[in-house]
Design an enzyme around this catalytic site. Structure first.
Site, mmCIF file in Angstrom:
data_model
loop_
_atom_site.group_PDB
_atom_site.id
_atom_site.type_symbol
_atom_site.label_atom_id
_atom_site.label_comp_id
_atom_site.label_asym_id
_atom_site.label_seq_id
_atom_site.Cartn_x
_atom_site.Cartn_y
_atom_site.Cartn_z
ATOM 1 N N GLU A 14 3.378 12.948 1.791
ATOM 2 C CA GLU A 14 4.679 12.425 2.224
ATOM 3 C C GLU A 14 5.741 13.319 1.612
ATOM 4 O OE1 GLU A 14 5.382 8.179 1.872
ATOM 5 O OE2 GLU A 14 3.269 7.746 2.256
ATOM 6 N N GLU A 53 0.176 5.316 -2.729
ATOM 7 C CA GLU A 53 1.153 4.931 -3.769
ATOM 8 C C GLU A 53 0.652 3.740 -4.587
ATOM 9 O OE1 GLU A 53 5.199 4.787 -2.240
ATOM 10 O OE2 GLU A 53 5.118 6.924 -1.758
HETATM 11 O O1 AHR Z 1 7.484 6.715 4.376
HETATM 12 C C1 AHR Z 1 7.976 5.459 4.031
HETATM 13 C C2 AHR Z 1 7.320 4.898 2.791
HETATM 14 O O2 AHR Z 1 7.650 5.698 1.696
HETATM 15 C C3 AHR Z 1 5.818 4.910 2.776
HETATM 16 O O3 AHR Z 1 5.290 3.810 3.424
HETATM 17 C C4 AHR Z 1 5.500 4.883 1.330
HETATM 18 O O4 AHR Z 1 4.257 5.472 1.038
HETATM 19 C C5 AHR Z 1 6.670 5.611 0.695
HETATM 20 O O5 AHR Z 1 7.173 4.944 -0.382
#
Ligand code: AHR
Length: 531
Positions: A330, A203
């Site tokens: 994710e 991110e």
């Molecule tokens: O999964 C929790 C958080 O969500 C992670 O650390 C991040 O990459 C995302 O914003």
């Protein structure tokens, strides 16, 4: 026998179909035309140093009374093996861009206690400093025990290309080459870790450095160029967009690839890491158990498909040979606060049936787009967001989502089978009005003579009858399982245990075709043996 009498007798023998009633859905499968392989890596996991994921969830320590293997919670390792977990992404998440891997090697009692990115998010008084007891060797031990491949997210936000290179050499160089290999052996592992999957940051548009896409492209190029190619072919994963943004974050994808174009093919990423969390859009307007919340989450989950298609198109403008595929590293439902295990278990949430349906809808989309997706990791495996398990001390429970991974396991490494679903969309209330949602969605795959079909019925009201027609093939046997509960909001909890578990579902084979009835708010998995 007259046609009407024949149909009547067939229908009477088929569970769920009333004589004279047509099936609600017709599903056409063409197993004679299998498509690309559905990579097992689509069924991956994400574990971060966040709340109760690593510490307590996975790492209990070798001295713990909780059954463990070298400090790793045994039940967790066993269950991960049971569903054939293909990979783990680690150490973050936002944690990754503040993590310096050298803090996590060497004798545990001498490792430093360091600042954890998430310290500021836990309630005051809760210690969230990092003990570094779980580091690279412990992570690789987990992967080896579970039979999973390691995927490591490197630190771009506060690290350097040199630190990245050092870590790769420490993991992958054979003893007798560079001194990092000798150091690894001295720390207990002579055998190289053979880490192939490396994420270049996380991110970077947010917690990984708040960069513009072109700025990140510059960083990516520097890191990718320093990857030491001598010992292990890499699969490099660049930071992709945030699918949750209202505009889908297409400018990130475009800006990043613009920043790469013209800089040589050698640094081109193999993977592009899309993140997509489903959060309730209208939380103020409806409560947790309302139909609006139910459908809001499932409609948002189904949007994954459009997101993939939109970004794929932009990627194709820069990458005509399609060297880069998605790594959805994710994804999951991020519920509003209120169901945490306890204050130190940041972002832990109940594991309920609705989220299991969301996971199934998402995995079906990934299967259908197997040509575009190299990997995916649900966030996060245990005690955080859309988990497969909840654990606290000696208590441990599998969530309904765990069972989706179990039911979908036959899709791993199978070949995608074209699926045609003839069923009208539902019009579902989401708060501000109605939106369309497929009344039945699913995916199919083939491995040897075994055809697997998975289906989701998202309706809170109606069961769905389905006639499965096979084109160019004949079914000889069908076995089905279903994941559902009388209460659509049922959850598996540490206190009450497993309320939601798979159960057998009737599936009838007649004339080489299969019929079954998918109950409302359910996930079904059908295994069909072909003649
Ligand atoms: O999964 C929790 C958080 O969500 C992670 O650390 C991040 O990459 C995302 O914003």
């Amino acid at each position: 026998m007259k046609r009407r009498a024949f149909l009547k007798s067939v229908a009477a023998a088929i569970p769920g179909l009333v004589p004279g009633q047509a099936p609600d859905a017709e599903i056409v499968l063409r197993p004679a035309e299998p498509g690309p392989e559905i990579s097992r890596h689509i069924y991956g996991q994400f574990i971060e140093h966040l709340g109760g994921v690593i510490y307590d969830g996975i790492w209990v320590g070798p001295g713990s009374k909780i059954p463990n293997v070298d400090g790793l919670r045994k039940q967790f390792v066993d269950d991960m093996k049971r569903i054939g977990t293909p990979n783990f992404r680690w150490p973050g998440g936002c944690f990754a861009d503040g993590y310096h891997w050298r803090d996590g090697i060497g004798p545990r009692e001498r490792r430093p206690r360091t600042y954890n990115f998430w310290q500021a998010r836990v309630p005051k008084g809760v210690d969230h400093t990092e003990t570094n007891h779980f580091g690279t060797h412990e992570f690789i031990r987990l992967c080896r025990l579970a039979g999973a491949e390691p995927y490591i997210a490197a630190n771009v936000g506060s690290g350097t290309p040199a630190e990245f290179q050092d870590w790769v050499l420490y993991c992958n160089a054979p003893v007798g080459t560079v001194s990092q290999a000798r150091e690894r052996a001295a720390n207990g592992d002579a055998e190289p870790f053979r880490v192939r999957y490396w994420g270049v940051g996380n991110e970077s548009w947010g917690c990984g450095g708040n960069m513009k896409p072109q700025e990140y492209a510059t960083e990516y190029r520097k890191f990718a160029t320093q990857y030491p190619l001598a010992y292990q072919e890499p699969f490099l994963i660049a930071v992709g967009p945030s699918g949750g943004r209202p505009d889908g974050h297409l400018e990130w994808t475009r800006g990043f690839f613009e920043g790469l174009a013209g800089h040589g093919a050698g640094i081109w990423p193999h993977g592009f890491g899309l993140h997509y969390y489903t959060r309730p859009r209208r939380s103020a307007k409806h409560d947790r158990r309302s139909p609006e919340r139910w459908y809001d989450i499932l409609v948002a989950g189904a949007r994954t498909e459009k997101l993939l298609e939109d970004h794929w198109q932009v990627m194709g403008e820069f990458d005509r040979e399609r060297r880069t595929r998605f790594v959805v590293d994710e994804w999951g439902v991020w519920q509003p606060p209120g169901t945490e295990i306890g204050p130190q278990y940041l972002f832990s949430q109940e594991g309920n049936l609705r989220d299991a349906l969301h996971a199934a809808i998402t995995l079906d989309i990934f299967n259908r787009h197997a040509d575009k997706i190299a990997m995916a990791q649900i966030a996060q495996t245990i005690n955080c967001i859309h988990s497969l398990f909840l654990a606290s001390g000696d208590r441990f429970v599998r969530t309904p989502t765990y069972y989706v991974f179990e039911l979908y396991r036959p899709h791993m490494d199978a070949r995608r089978v074209p699926i045609g679903l003839r069923v009208p969309d539902l019009k579902v209330p989401v708060g501000d009005g109605d939106e369309p949602l497929a009344a039945l969605s699913g995916s199919a795959s083939l491995k040897e003579r075994r055809l697997t079909l998975t289906l989701v019925n998202p309706s809170l009201e109606a069961d769905a009858g389905a006639l499965i027609r096979l084109e160019g093939a004949q079914a000889v046997e069908a076995r089905a399982q279903v994941l559902t509960h009388a209460d659509p909001h049922a959850a598996n909890t540490l206190d009450k245990g497993e309320a939601v578990k798979p159960a057998p579902l009737e599936a009838a084979v007649t004339g080489g075709q299969v019929r079954l009835r998918v109950p409302r708010h359910a996930v079904a998995a059908v295994e069909i043996r072909l003649a």
